[in-house]
Design an enzyme around this catalytic site. Sequence first.
Site, PDB file in Angstrom:
ATOM      1  N   LYS A   1       4.651  52.357  37.779  1.00 40.18           N
ATOM      2  CA  LYS A   1       5.362  53.615  38.043  1.00 40.18           C
ATOM      3  C   LYS A   1       6.159  53.520  39.339  1.00 40.18           C
ATOM      4  O   LYS A   1       7.348  53.816  39.387  1.00 40.18           O
ATOM      5  CB  LYS A   1       4.368  54.789  38.122  1.00 40.18           C
ATOM      6  CG  LYS A   1       3.541  54.986  36.861  1.00 40.18           C
ATOM      7  CD  LYS A   1       2.631  56.207  36.959  1.00 40.18           C
ATOM      8  CE  LYS A   1       1.526  56.069  38.006  1.00 40.18           C
ATOM      9  NZ  LYS A   1       0.540  55.013  37.729  1.00 40.18           N
TER      10      LYS A   1
ATOM     11  N   ARG B   1      -1.441  43.262  44.015  1.00 40.38           N
ATOM     12  CA  ARG B   1      -0.395  44.124  44.581  1.00 40.38           C
ATOM     13  C   ARG B   1      -0.404  44.065  46.108  1.00 40.38           C
ATOM     14  O   ARG B   1      -1.446  44.026  46.753  1.00 40.38           O
ATOM     15  CB  ARG B   1      -0.601  45.571  44.147  1.00 40.38           C
ATOM     16  CG  ARG B   1       0.328  46.511  44.927  1.00 40.38           C
ATOM     17  CD  ARG B   1       0.468  47.863  44.327  1.00 40.38           C
ATOM     18  NE  ARG B   1      -0.784  48.571  44.194  1.00 40.38           N
ATOM     19  CZ  ARG B   1      -0.893  49.726  43.565  1.00 40.38           C
ATOM     20  NH1 ARG B   1       0.158  50.284  43.018  1.00 40.38           N
ATOM     21  NH2 ARG B   1      -2.067  50.306  43.473  1.00 40.38           N
TER      22      ARG B   1
ATOM     23  N   ARG C   1      -3.489  47.757  49.474  1.00 43.30           N
ATOM     24  CA  ARG C   1      -3.978  49.136  49.494  1.00 43.30           C
ATOM     25  C   ARG C   1      -5.495  49.167  49.465  1.00 43.30           C
ATOM     26  O   ARG C   1      -6.123  48.366  48.792  1.00 43.30           O
ATOM     27  CB  ARG C   1      -3.416  49.894  48.287  1.00 43.30           C
ATOM     28  CG  ARG C   1      -2.384  50.922  48.676  1.00 43.30           C
ATOM     29  CD  ARG C   1      -1.659  51.476  47.485  1.00 43.30           C
ATOM     30  NE  ARG C   1      -2.518  52.213  46.558  1.00 43.30           N
ATOM     31  CZ  ARG C   1      -2.048  52.880  45.511  1.00 43.30           C
ATOM     32  NH1 ARG C   1      -0.756  52.892  45.263  1.00 43.30           N
ATOM     33  NH2 ARG C   1      -2.856  53.532  44.705  1.00 43.30           N
TER      34      ARG C   1
ATOM     35  N   ARG D   1     -10.626  54.384  38.946  1.00 42.35           N
ATOM     36  CA  ARG D   1      -9.322  55.029  38.717  1.00 42.35           C
ATOM     37  C   ARG D   1      -8.934  54.966  37.241  1.00 42.35           C
ATOM     38  O   ARG D   1      -8.327  55.890  36.714  1.00 42.35           O
ATOM     39  CB  ARG D   1      -8.258  54.363  39.590  1.00 42.35           C
ATOM     40  CG  ARG D   1      -8.366  54.793  41.057  1.00 42.35           C
ATOM     41  CD  ARG D   1      -7.729  53.834  42.003  1.00 42.35           C
ATOM     42  NE  ARG D   1      -6.308  53.689  41.814  1.00 42.35           N
ATOM     43  CZ  ARG D   1      -5.596  52.656  42.261  1.00 42.35           C
ATOM     44  NH1 ARG D   1      -6.199  51.689  42.923  1.00 42.35           N
ATOM     45  NH2 ARG D   1      -4.304  52.609  42.068  1.00 42.35           N
TER      46      ARG D   1
HETATM   47  P1  AP5 Z   1       3.030  49.648  40.811  1.00 49.36           P
HETATM   48  O1  AP5 Z   1       4.456  49.898  40.490  1.00 49.36           O
HETATM   49  O2  AP5 Z   1       2.600  49.724  42.208  1.00 49.36           O
HETATM   50  O3  AP5 Z   1       2.087  50.538  39.853  1.00 49.36           O
HETATM   51  P2  AP5 Z   1       1.814  52.095  39.813  1.00 49.36           P
HETATM   52  O4  AP5 Z   1       1.909  52.505  38.369  1.00 49.36           O
HETATM   53  O5  AP5 Z   1       2.652  52.811  40.793  1.00 49.36           O
HETATM   54  O6  AP5 Z   1       0.277  52.069  40.195  1.00 49.36           O
HETATM   55  P3  AP5 Z   1      -0.512  52.924  41.290  1.00 49.36           P
HETATM   56  O7  AP5 Z   1      -1.771  52.180  41.576  1.00 49.36           O
HETATM   57  O8  AP5 Z   1       0.355  53.294  42.431  1.00 49.36           O
HETATM   58  O9  AP5 Z   1      -0.845  54.146  40.464  1.00 49.36           O
HETATM   59  P4  AP5 Z   1      -1.925  55.134  40.751  1.00 49.36           P
HETATM   60  O10 AP5 Z   1      -1.515  56.149  39.795  1.00 49.36           O
HETATM   61  O11 AP5 Z   1      -3.301  54.638  40.607  1.00 49.36           O
HETATM   62  O12 AP5 Z   1      -1.815  55.421  42.347  1.00 49.36           O
HETATM   63  P5  AP5 Z   1      -1.155  56.604  43.162  1.00 49.36           P
HETATM   64  O13 AP5 Z   1      -0.625  56.059  44.416  1.00 49.36           O
HETATM   65  O14 AP5 Z   1      -0.272  57.403  42.301  1.00 49.36           O
HETATM   66  O15 AP5 Z   1       2.652  48.209  40.191  1.00 49.36           O
HETATM   67  C1  AP5 Z   1       1.337  47.672  40.337  1.00 49.36           C
HETATM   68  C2  AP5 Z   1       1.439  46.163  40.575  1.00 49.36           C
HETATM   69  O16 AP5 Z   1       1.929  45.506  39.392  1.00 49.36           O
HETATM   70  C3  AP5 Z   1       2.420  45.782  41.683  1.00 49.36           C
HETATM   71  O17 AP5 Z   1       1.900  44.688  42.353  1.00 49.36           O
HETATM   72  C4  AP5 Z   1       3.713  45.413  40.923  1.00 49.36           C
HETATM   73  O18 AP5 Z   1       4.504  44.474  41.629  1.00 49.36           O
HETATM   74  C5  AP5 Z   1       3.162  44.836  39.630  1.00 49.36           C
HETATM   75  N1  AP5 Z   1       4.028  45.109  38.479  1.00 49.36           N
HETATM   76  C6  AP5 Z   1       4.683  46.271  38.194  1.00 49.36           C
HETATM   77  N2  AP5 Z   1       5.362  46.169  37.021  1.00 49.36           N
HETATM   78  C7  AP5 Z   1       5.104  44.912  36.552  1.00 49.36           C
HETATM   79  C8  AP5 Z   1       5.510  44.196  35.367  1.00 49.36           C
HETATM   80  N3  AP5 Z   1       6.316  44.771  34.457  1.00 49.36           N
HETATM   81  N4  AP5 Z   1       5.054  42.934  35.219  1.00 49.36           N
HETATM   82  C9  AP5 Z   1       4.253  42.353  36.148  1.00 49.36           C
HETATM   83  N5  AP5 Z   1       3.839  42.977  37.280  1.00 49.36           N
HETATM   84  C10 AP5 Z   1       4.260  44.240  37.473  1.00 49.36           C
HETATM   85  O19 AP5 Z   1      -2.429  57.484  43.504  1.00 49.36           O
HETATM   86  C11 AP5 Z   1      -3.439  57.035  44.376  1.00 49.36           C
HETATM   87  C12 AP5 Z   1      -4.504  58.091  44.547  1.00 49.36           C
HETATM   88  O20 AP5 Z   1      -3.938  59.291  45.112  1.00 49.36           O
HETATM   89  C13 AP5 Z   1      -5.191  58.561  43.254  1.00 49.36           C
HETATM   90  O21 AP5 Z   1      -6.237  57.717  42.883  1.00 49.36           O
HETATM   91  C14 AP5 Z   1      -5.659  59.965  43.658  1.00 49.36           C
HETATM   92  O22 AP5 Z   1      -6.830  59.885  44.453  1.00 49.36           O
HETATM   93  C15 AP5 Z   1      -4.527  60.455  44.558  1.00 49.36           C
HETATM   94  N6  AP5 Z   1      -3.517  61.202  43.804  1.00 49.36           N
HETATM   95  C16 AP5 Z   1      -2.207  60.849  43.639  1.00 49.36           C
HETATM   96  N7  AP5 Z   1      -1.565  61.746  42.875  1.00 49.36           N
HETATM   97  C17 AP5 Z   1      -2.476  62.701  42.544  1.00 49.36           C
HETATM   98  C18 AP5 Z   1      -2.438  63.877  41.746  1.00 49.36           C
HETATM   99  N8  AP5 Z   1      -1.320  64.255  41.110  1.00 49.36           N
HETATM  100  N9  AP5 Z   1      -3.572  64.602  41.628  1.00 49.36           N
HETATM  101  C19 AP5 Z   1      -4.710  64.250  42.247  1.00 49.36           C
HETATM  102  N10 AP5 Z   1      -4.831  63.126  43.000  1.00 49.36           N
HETATM  103  C20 AP5 Z   1      -3.722  62.358  43.151  1.00 49.36           C
HETATM  104 MG    MG Z   2       2.273  53.902  42.592  1.00 49.83          MG
END
Ligand code: AP5
Ligand code: MG
Length: 213
Positions: A13, A127, A160, A171
């Site tokens: 994402k 990552r 992270r 997660r």
């Molecule tokens: P990356 O693009 O970083 O993936 P992502 O989908 O953004 O994954 P996140 O871990 O950021 O998602 P998340 O939803 O768990 O975390 P968030 O920060 O939102 O890609 C991942 C890796 O793969 C990278 O190394 C990249 O280079 C690689 N990659 C990408 N595409 C690829 C491909 N096509 N092929 C190969 N490699 C690839 O949330 C964190 C925390 O915040 C949550 O756990 C929660 O506690 C809190 N939080 C956030 N939003 C909310 C909400 N709305 N409500 C409640 N709590 C929330």
């Molecule tokens: Mg993310």
Amino acid sequence: MKIVLLGPPGAGKGTQAKSISNRYSILHISTGDIFRKNISENTPLGVEAKRYMDNGQLVPDEVTINMVKDRLKQDDCKNGYLLDGFPRTVHQAEALDEFLCSRGESLSTSLLIEVPTDFILERMTGRRVCPSCGASYHVKFNPPTKDGKCSVCGSEVIQRKDDTVETVQERLDVYQKQTQPLIDFYKAKNKLSVVDGTKAINEVFEDICKILD
Ligand code: AP5
Ligand code: MG
Ligand code: ZN
């Protein structure tokens, strides 16, 4: 254009959001990034969010919803935005709908980046992220510069805190229980587009552009 990005942790994402935001000149709003910024600045919101994030749990809806509404009321959201990591519960999705409706606005689409569970662990543990500009890298699939610096802004990339095997597992469980129901929520409203997130980063982006163009 107002878009919601859906998909499990590690789906890509954040990676795709950067490219979408550049190409379509819309704001990228990541709730995870906002929480992490608050944690690094030790604000009251950061202190509260950290308790949940470190364990892979969701930050409570009321906190998150109010934070997002405040953000979406700001002037720079007028030309559209891309929500990355919000909504994550049906309650959050309903609150977003109500918010948009009250302003006579609506969502363009939600975009699901579909990636099966067995891809995710390798993506998450490999990552690396830039603490300054938020760029996301992968040691194998999308490496930063040779000396571990961000190719966008030159800062040292870091891992992270919630990218450990145990927290990623938690997660994923949270995603399946609380966020996956949003797929049906948006499908029922005819606002769901799906891309195959197992392809290479640039191929996934091309597929997304075909949908958004
Ligand atoms: P990356 O693009 O970083 O993936 P992502 O989908 O953004 O994954 P996140 O871990 O950021 O998602 P998340 O939803 O768990 O975390 P968030 O920060 O939102 O890609 C991942 C890796 O793969 C990278 O190394 C990249 O280079 C690689 N990659 C990408 N595409 C690829 C491909 N096509 N092929 C190969 N490699 C690839 O949330 C964190 C925390 O915040 C949550 O756990 C929660 O506690 C809190 N939080 C956030 N939003 C909310 C909400 N709305 N409500 C409640 N709590 C929330
Ligand atoms: Mg993310
Ligand atoms: Zn950077």
